[in-house]
Write an enzyme that holds these catalytic residues in place. Structure first.
Site, PDB file in Angstrom:
ATOM      1  N   SER A 235       1.258  91.373 123.113  1.00 43.68           N
ATOM      2  CA  SER A 235       1.864  92.245 122.115  1.00 43.68           C
ATOM      3  C   SER A 235       0.908  93.378 121.720  1.00 43.68           C
ATOM      4  O   SER A 235       0.476  94.122 122.592  1.00 43.68           O
ATOM      5  CB  SER A 235       2.302  91.396 120.919  1.00 43.68           C
ATOM      6  OG  SER A 235       3.387  91.998 120.295  1.00 43.68           O
ATOM      7  N   HIS A 376       9.550  86.574 122.488  1.00 45.00           N
ATOM      8  CA  HIS A 376       8.314  87.359 122.422  1.00 45.00           C
ATOM      9  C   HIS A 376       7.121  86.456 122.094  1.00 45.00           C
ATOM     10  O   HIS A 376       6.636  86.430 120.965  1.00 45.00           O
ATOM     11  CB  HIS A 376       8.504  88.421 121.333  1.00 45.00           C
ATOM     12  CG  HIS A 376       7.330  89.316 121.115  1.00 45.00           C
ATOM     13  ND1 HIS A 376       7.031  90.380 121.929  1.00 45.00           N
ATOM     14  CD2 HIS A 376       6.373  89.314 120.153  1.00 45.00           C
ATOM     15  CE1 HIS A 376       5.957  90.992 121.472  1.00 45.00           C
ATOM     16  NE2 HIS A 376       5.525  90.366 120.393  1.00 45.00           N
TER      17      HIS A 376
END
Ligand code: GCU
Length: 400
Positions: A235, A376
């Site tokens: 990320s 995610h």
């Protein structure tokens, strides 16, 4: 057109009700392919003077330096200066960690003579069985080194069993993740000589600099092969890993996990998170001038396929997740696809597909792409793919 293989339920984006823009005037994210505008990417292999880049020398001497300058000038700013020396303070060493499969060390890197000066705490694992210096994954974590061992993000035992080392540090040691973090960041090492406002630097540049210091550590450590340090990040730290690889060719490879906007996803697609979202919520991640591209992506002189190309011809793996719409998994694919010609110019194979792969069918070419089913996160399945990619391109030094 729907995004093949990518789910519409769940991502790290605003619809989840966290602070990703809820209650602000930010535009809603685009989550439909039919709403992605027509766009033209800035050329990868044409120089600023309009010349075609056809040889390695064109790339190394002209195009690559131009692109690096542009990313510094418009997106990430300058990195803190390289310290003249990095002093390693050893705290502890356990030769029988993880059922005696690993040597675990805790060390601190010091960049100045001042005891209170910025420092970087490293947690290091090296396989005890290794014959000679090992390749190593270098990563930053967002929750502290003490959280690494029990976490899903860092399956240390698997990494060790596959013959790799791991070195990790907490990103907050480099730049606390808040707009005023500059004052406590590694930029303070040279605050007297440089910009004292932080406007021409950024948190992403400070985090990238941290990866470079981990290579310095590897170079001073016999058990680690400093020519085989693989930067890995998830990320926001995937964005940092990519910028680290772009700015320091000593990094042997980069693994980007779900970096999305400001990482490997193309800005010009405007799918999911856009510049206006990221730069409003995290202005300190980027340099001052980046704000002028909010809702004006087409004016940005670069796009992220060019960032990925700065890794060439080193191995790079882009790993996206089907449900992670905020990070635009398809945009991450299109980006590596358009970066691929840089590998070709340098005499290597780039991405071995032209079409978006099915979920869970990783493309492990030197410029690789992996679309994992799910959300995610960074998990053991991802690491299995990272290790396969590293076995093929870093451990065996496959020249293709
Ligand atoms: C937010 C941000 C993303 C970032 C992510 C993370 O969702 O908008 O750009 O990648 O945080 O780092 O977890």
């Amino acid at each position: 057109m729907a995004l093949a293989g990518c789910d519409s339920s769940g991502s790290s984006g605003p619809e989840k009700g966290d602070d990703n823009g809820a209650g602000t005037d930010l535009p809603p994210p685009i989550y439909s392919e039919s709403a992605v505008p027509e766009y033209t990417l800035p050329s990868l292999l044409t120089t600023a003077d309009g010349d075609s880049v056809t040889t390695p020398s064109d790339w190394w001497n002209q195009r690559r330096p131009q692109l690096l300058r542009r990313f510094r000038a418009h997106v990430y700013g300058h990195l803190p200066p390289t310290p003249p020396t990095v002093r390693i303070e050893h705290h502890s060493s356990d030769p029988s960690a993880l059922d005696s499969t690993a040597l675990r060390r805790h060390v601190t890197l010091h960049f100045t003579d001042r005891p209170e000066g910025p420092a970087l705490d490293l947690l290091v694992f090296v396989p005890t069985e290794a014959e000679g210096p090992v390749p190593i994954f270098a990563g930053l974590n967002a929750r502290g080194n003490h959280t690494v061992l029990p976490s899903d993000d860092w399956p240390v035992r698997t990494i060790i069993d596959r013959g790799y080392g791991l070195v990790v540090a907490h990103y907050g040691d480099l730049f606390p993740d808040r707009p005023e973090g500059f004052n406590e960041s590694v930029y303070q090492i040279h605050a007297a000589e440089h910009d004292t406002t932080g406007r021409t630097g950024s948190a992403l540049s400070a985090w990238a600099w941290g990866f470079h210091r981990m290579v310095d550590y590897a170079a001073q450590t016999d058990a680690i092969d400093a020519d085989r340090v693989i930067a890995v990040g998830h990320s926001r730290l995937g964005k940092a890993a990519l910028w680290a690889g772009a700015t320091d060719r000593r990094l042997a490879a980069v693994v980007d996990n779900a970096s999305g906007c400001g990482g490997s996803a193309l800005f010009r697609r405007r799918y999911g998170e856009r510049i206006v979202h990221i730069d409003t919520r995290f202005p300190h991640w980027f340099r001052d001038r980046f704000s002028q591209y909010r809702e004006n992506e087409s004016a940005l002189p670069v796009d992220q396929h060019q960032l990925l190309a700065l890794m060439a011809p080193r191995p790079v793996l882009v790993s996206a997740k089907t449900q992670d719409r905020w990070a635009d998994p398809k945009g991450m694919f299109v980006s590596i696809k358009h970066a691929s010609p840089a590998w070709t110019v340098l005499g290597h194979q780039g991405l071995a597909t032209r079409t978006l792969p099915m979920p869970d069918a990783p493309v492990l070419s030197r410029a690789g792409y992996h679309l994992r089913s799910g959300e995610h996160t960074l998990n053991l399945v991802d690491w299995g793919v990272f290790l396969d990619h590293a076995d093929r391109h870093v451990r065996s030094s496959d020249p293709s």
